[in-house]
Motif scaffolding. Structure first.
Motif, short mmCIF file in Angstrom:
data_model
loop_
_atom_site.label_atom_id
_atom_site.label_comp_id
_atom_site.label_asym_id
_atom_site.label_seq_id
_atom_site.Cartn_x
_atom_site.Cartn_y
_atom_site.Cartn_z
N PRO A 147 41.07 17.16 -21.71
CA PRO A 147 40.19 18.10 -20.99
C PRO A 147 40.92 19.30 -20.38
O PRO A 147 40.32 20.34 -20.15
CB PRO A 147 39.54 17.23 -19.91
N ILE A 148 42.23 19.18 -20.13
CA ILE A 148 42.98 20.28 -19.51
C ILE A 148 43.92 20.94 -20.52
O ILE A 148 43.97 22.16 -20.65
CB ILE A 148 43.79 19.78 -18.29
N ASP A 149 44.67 20.11 -21.26
CA ASP A 149 45.73 20.65 -22.12
C ASP A 149 45.24 21.16 -23.48
O ASP A 149 45.98 21.87 -24.16
CB ASP A 149 46.80 19.58 -22.35
N SER A 150 44.04 20.80 -23.90
CA SER A 150 43.57 21.26 -25.22
C SER A 150 43.10 22.72 -25.15
O SER A 150 42.59 23.17 -24.13
CB SER A 150 42.42 20.38 -25.71
N SER A 151 43.29 23.41 -26.26
CA SER A 151 42.89 24.82 -26.35
C SER A 151 42.68 25.18 -27.81
O SER A 151 43.03 24.41 -28.72
CB SER A 151 43.99 25.73 -25.76
N GLU A 152 42.11 26.37 -28.04
CA GLU A 152 41.95 26.84 -29.41
C GLU A 152 43.30 26.95 -30.11
O GLU A 152 43.45 26.58 -31.27
CB GLU A 152 41.23 28.19 -29.43
N LEU A 153 44.29 27.47 -29.40
CA LEU A 153 45.63 27.63 -29.98
C LEU A 153 46.22 26.29 -30.38
O LEU A 153 46.82 26.16 -31.45
CB LEU A 153 46.55 28.34 -28.97
N ALA A 154 46.02 25.27 -29.56
CA ALA A 154 46.56 23.95 -29.86
C ALA A 154 45.91 23.38 -31.12
O ALA A 154 46.61 22.84 -32.00
CB ALA A 154 46.35 23.01 -28.68
N PHE A 155 44.60 23.49 -31.24
CA PHE A 155 43.93 22.95 -32.43
C PHE A 155 44.23 23.78 -33.67
O PHE A 155 44.32 23.24 -34.78
CB PHE A 155 42.41 22.86 -32.19
N ARG A 156 44.42 25.08 -33.50
CA ARG A 156 44.81 25.91 -34.64
C ARG A 156 46.20 25.50 -35.15
O ARG A 156 46.41 25.34 -36.36
CB ARG A 156 44.80 27.37 -34.21
N SER A 157 47.15 25.30 -34.21
CA SER A 157 48.51 24.89 -34.59
C SER A 157 48.51 23.50 -35.22
O SER A 157 49.19 23.25 -36.23
CB SER A 157 49.42 24.90 -33.36
N ALA A 158 47.72 22.58 -34.64
CA ALA A 158 47.65 21.22 -35.18
C ALA A 158 47.11 21.24 -36.61
O ALA A 158 47.64 20.56 -37.50
CB ALA A 158 46.76 20.35 -34.29
N SER A 159 46.06 22.02 -36.85
CA SER A 159 45.46 22.09 -38.18
C SER A 159 46.43 22.68 -39.19
O SER A 159 46.56 22.18 -40.32
CB SER A 159 44.18 22.93 -38.14
N HIS A 160 47.12 23.74 -38.79
CA HIS A 160 48.09 24.38 -39.68
C HIS A 160 49.14 23.37 -40.14
O HIS A 160 49.39 23.21 -41.34
CB HIS A 160 48.75 25.55 -38.92
N GLN A 161 49.73 22.65 -39.19
CA GLN A 161 50.80 21.73 -39.53
C GLN A 161 50.28 20.49 -40.25
O GLN A 161 50.94 19.94 -41.15
CB GLN A 161 51.57 21.36 -38.26
N ALA A 162 49.09 20.05 -39.90
CA ALA A 162 48.51 18.88 -40.57
C ALA A 162 48.25 19.17 -42.04
O ALA A 162 48.56 18.33 -42.92
CB ALA A 162 47.20 18.48 -39.88
#
Length: 667
Positions: free
Chosen positions: A562-577
């Motif tokens: 709820p605090i640490d997640s962001s659009e940037l985090a999910f974009r980076s996660a998707s890229h690397q995944a």
């Protein structure tokens, strides 16, 4: 104001060198738009619609040109499109906004490779068309073989509406099979169409051709069937009406004959455009990306598509098709992509590169807007809700060149040129070579990029060093692979957290993203960021760094903080995944395969086939015509560089070839 039913928005499309621009020049002359005929090649000022210096130099059409002319009580908004496959985007975006089209075919060569591409584009946008068999005066002209080629190779229900009076150097005119009159074209420029009785030796043949036409048309008209069975004379008004209905429903393709260069048959083609092609109110209802129906009603909310841009010294010129509503100079509209308000300054109607101011444009009109900042494919609308018209198909580039400015002062001018060209042409792409740092330009073929290099020097006075051409390879995957990737970063302050799961699998589409996340495992506002990260991962593959294509990504779960997640985090996660998943999915290299057609005298056939085989060609077959042979083959693009020089050497300059992208295949 001209009634909407008397407007025709049409394009002229064909294989290169079939005579499109020559035909356009005659249309402008016979409609009174110009008062002297100029030729594509032959000195003088050059053809009206080929106004770029490069077009006059190369003798080909490079950019589509629009004009408006009047034939009796019908207003014809005409777009002349290029025939060379390297400029196919010009045909694509013209057909995207036009209501009807004229497909021009050479009476000698018939259906050629680019004819097939144009046919595919017309079918993609469901554009009704007429076929015009041009160059009836040429040695080897055979309209009956061309019609059979249209039926066999394009799978169209094509029938001649005319019968030729002679052919080759004896071509004198045409017999109208509807009115059963012989049409001749007299005067210095064929401007006087004279109707006479059908010559006695041709009466039986013309009657047989008419019977065949009526037999085909009776399938679309019960009244005509009943009259034929009763042996009654069919009124020409019923024939015209039946041809029109069958053409608009895409079940019939009327075929006309002529020689634009010899000024024969063009007036009959103009009659057919007015009689058989659709007005804006006849076309199928346009659907938006939101599945909203748009009707050509001048009193409805505005919906308009910016389909082509040119950047000039005064600003941007935006070619726009009005699908619904009314647009006036001074109006404020919305760009549905940017969701920004746009004020319309000037509206102009184009005549090649000349402009005529107009105050109002209504549903069905094609106009240009001056000074509006937008992108190709943007939708303008008024009121709520904002809607977006579906995007046009844009083919992928197949060839890349590295360029570097010769002098430091050339850098800024080069940058301006490249940015402008990229805005104007969706098939012209820019990138940077990560190793050398040089600029890479990508396009549809050698000629495509050659024209842009000429324009860089002529229009921007910038000189560049040009590297050797490189093939635009792609990477793809062989099998399915799963991903379960957790992205965590802690750096003293707020952290970053994203977790995604799913799989990738091969697909026929370039890229598909499917969201199957349920129960709020990933908040909806982060899903677009996931898709963006996936797309970024596709830009560079694991094998050789080529773009990845043919991948479907299915996102089916994950978790968030709820605090640490962001659009940037999910974009980076998707890229690397996705990068990791591609590596596990057995990636392999794809190379562009070109469809090549070589037209050669018979005696060189074996020599050319042998040379093509040495280039890893898949020979598809050959067709023997009067005096020459057409060889068709699929050849890797990497083996086709410099082929024009080699072909000239093999055949003493007597053979010609055309080439267009066919598909990507494992290298």
């Amino acid at each position: 104001m001209i009634p909407r039913t008397r407007i025709r928005n049409i394009g002229i499309s064909a294989h290169i060198d079939s005579g499109k621009t020559t035909l356009s020049e005659r249309i402008l002359f016979y409609t009174g738009r110009i008062h002297a005929i100029e030729e594509v090649r032959g000195g003088g000022k050059g053809a009206t619609m080929d106004f770029m210096p490069e077009e006059k130099l190369h003798g080909i059409t490079i950019t589509s040109a629009a004009t408006t002319c009047q034939w009796h009580d019908t207003q014809i908004n005409l777009i002349d499109t290029p025939g060379h496959v390297d400029f196919t985007i010009e045909v694509e975006r013209a057909l995207r906004v036009l209501d009807g089209a004229v497909m021009v075919l050479c009476a000698v060569a018939g259906v050629q490779s680019q004819s097939i591409t144009v046919d595919r584009q017309m079918k993609r946008y469901r554009v009704p068309r007429l076929a015009f068999i041009n160059k009836m005066d040429r040695t080897g002209a055979d309209p009956f073989r061309v019609v059979q080629g249209i039926r066999d190779r394009l799978q169209l229900n094509a029938i001649l509406l005319q019968y030729p009076i002679g052919s080759e150097d004896q071509f004198q005119g045409v017999i109208d099979l509807v009115e059963m009159t012989a049409d001749y074209f007299e005067g210095e420029n064929g401007e006087n169409r004279v109707k006479k009785a059908i010559p006695e030796p041709l009466r039986d043949e013309a009657q047989q051709a008419r019977d065949k036409l009526l037999d085909t048309l009776s399938l679309f008209s019960e009244p005509m069937t009943e009259m034929l069975l009763a042996g009654e004379e069919i009124p020409k008004e019923l024939i015209w009406q039946t041809i029109r209905q069958a053409t608009l429903s895409l079940e019939f393709t009327p075929v006309l004959l002529g020689s634009a260069f010899k000024n024969k048959g063009v007036q009959n083609l103009l009659d057919a455009v007015a009689l058989y092609l659709p007005s804006p109110v006849d076309r199928e209802v346009v659907k938006t990306a939101e599945s909203v129906s748009v009707y050509p009603n001048p009193d409805a909310s505005l919906v308009a598509l910016a389909f082509k841009l040119t950047v000039e010294s005064f600003g941007q010129l935006t070619y726009t098709r009005i699908y619904s509503g009314t647009l006036k100079a001074g109006d404020t509209v919305y760009n549905s992509r940017t969701e920004q308000r746009v004020q319309i300054g000037r509206l102009v109607r184009m005549h090649a590169n000349k402009r005529e101011d107009v105050k109002v444009a209504v549903a069905g009109d094609i106009v240009a807007l001056l000074g509006v900042d937008c992108a190709s494919g943007d939708t303008f609308c008024s009121g709520e809700p904002l809607v977006s018209l579906e995007k046009m198909f844009v083919p992928e580039p197949v060839i890349t060149l590295a360029i570097t400015p010769k002098k430091q002062e050339d850098s800024d001018r080069l940058s301006k040129a490249l940015n402008r060209f990229q805005r104007e042409d969706p098939t012209f792409r820019l990138s940077i070579d990560p190793e050398s740092g040089s600029t890479l330009i990508s396009g549809m073929g050698e000629l495509h990029l050659e024209i842009y290099l000429e324009r860089i020097q002529r229009e921007y006075n910038a000189e560049v060093y040009v590297g050797t051409p490189a093939v635009a390879y792609r990477e793809t995957i062989r099998q399915q692979a799963t991903f379960d990737y957790r992205f965590k970063k802690q750096s003293g302050g707020p952290g970053q957290y994203a977790h995604i799961t799913g799989w990738i699998e091969p697909t026929d589409e370039p890229f598909v993203f499917e969201n199957r996340v349920a129960g709020g495992a990933i908040p909806k506002e982060y899903i677009p960021a996931c898709e963006k990260g996936c797309r970024e991962a596709m830009e560079s593959g694991k094998l050789e760094g080529y773009p990845v294509t043919g991948v479907k990504v299915v996102l089916d779960g994950g978790s968030y903080h709820p605090i640490d997640s962001s659009e940037l985090a999910f974009r980076s996660a998707s890229h690397q995944a996705i990068e990791g998943a591609i590596a596990k999915a057995k990636p392999y290299i794809l190379e562009p395969i070109m469809l090549v057609e070589v037209e050669t005298p018979h005696e060189f056939m074996g020599r050319i086939q042998g040379d093509l085989s040495s280039r890893r060609a898949l020979l598809l077959g050959s067709e023997t015509m009067q005096g020459y042979t057409v060889i068709r083959a699929e050849v890797p693009l990497a083996r086709m560089f410099g082929y024009s020089t080699e072909l000239r050497s093999l055949t003493s300059g007597m053979a010609t070839f055309s080439m267009e992208f066919a598909c990507y295949r494992q290298s």
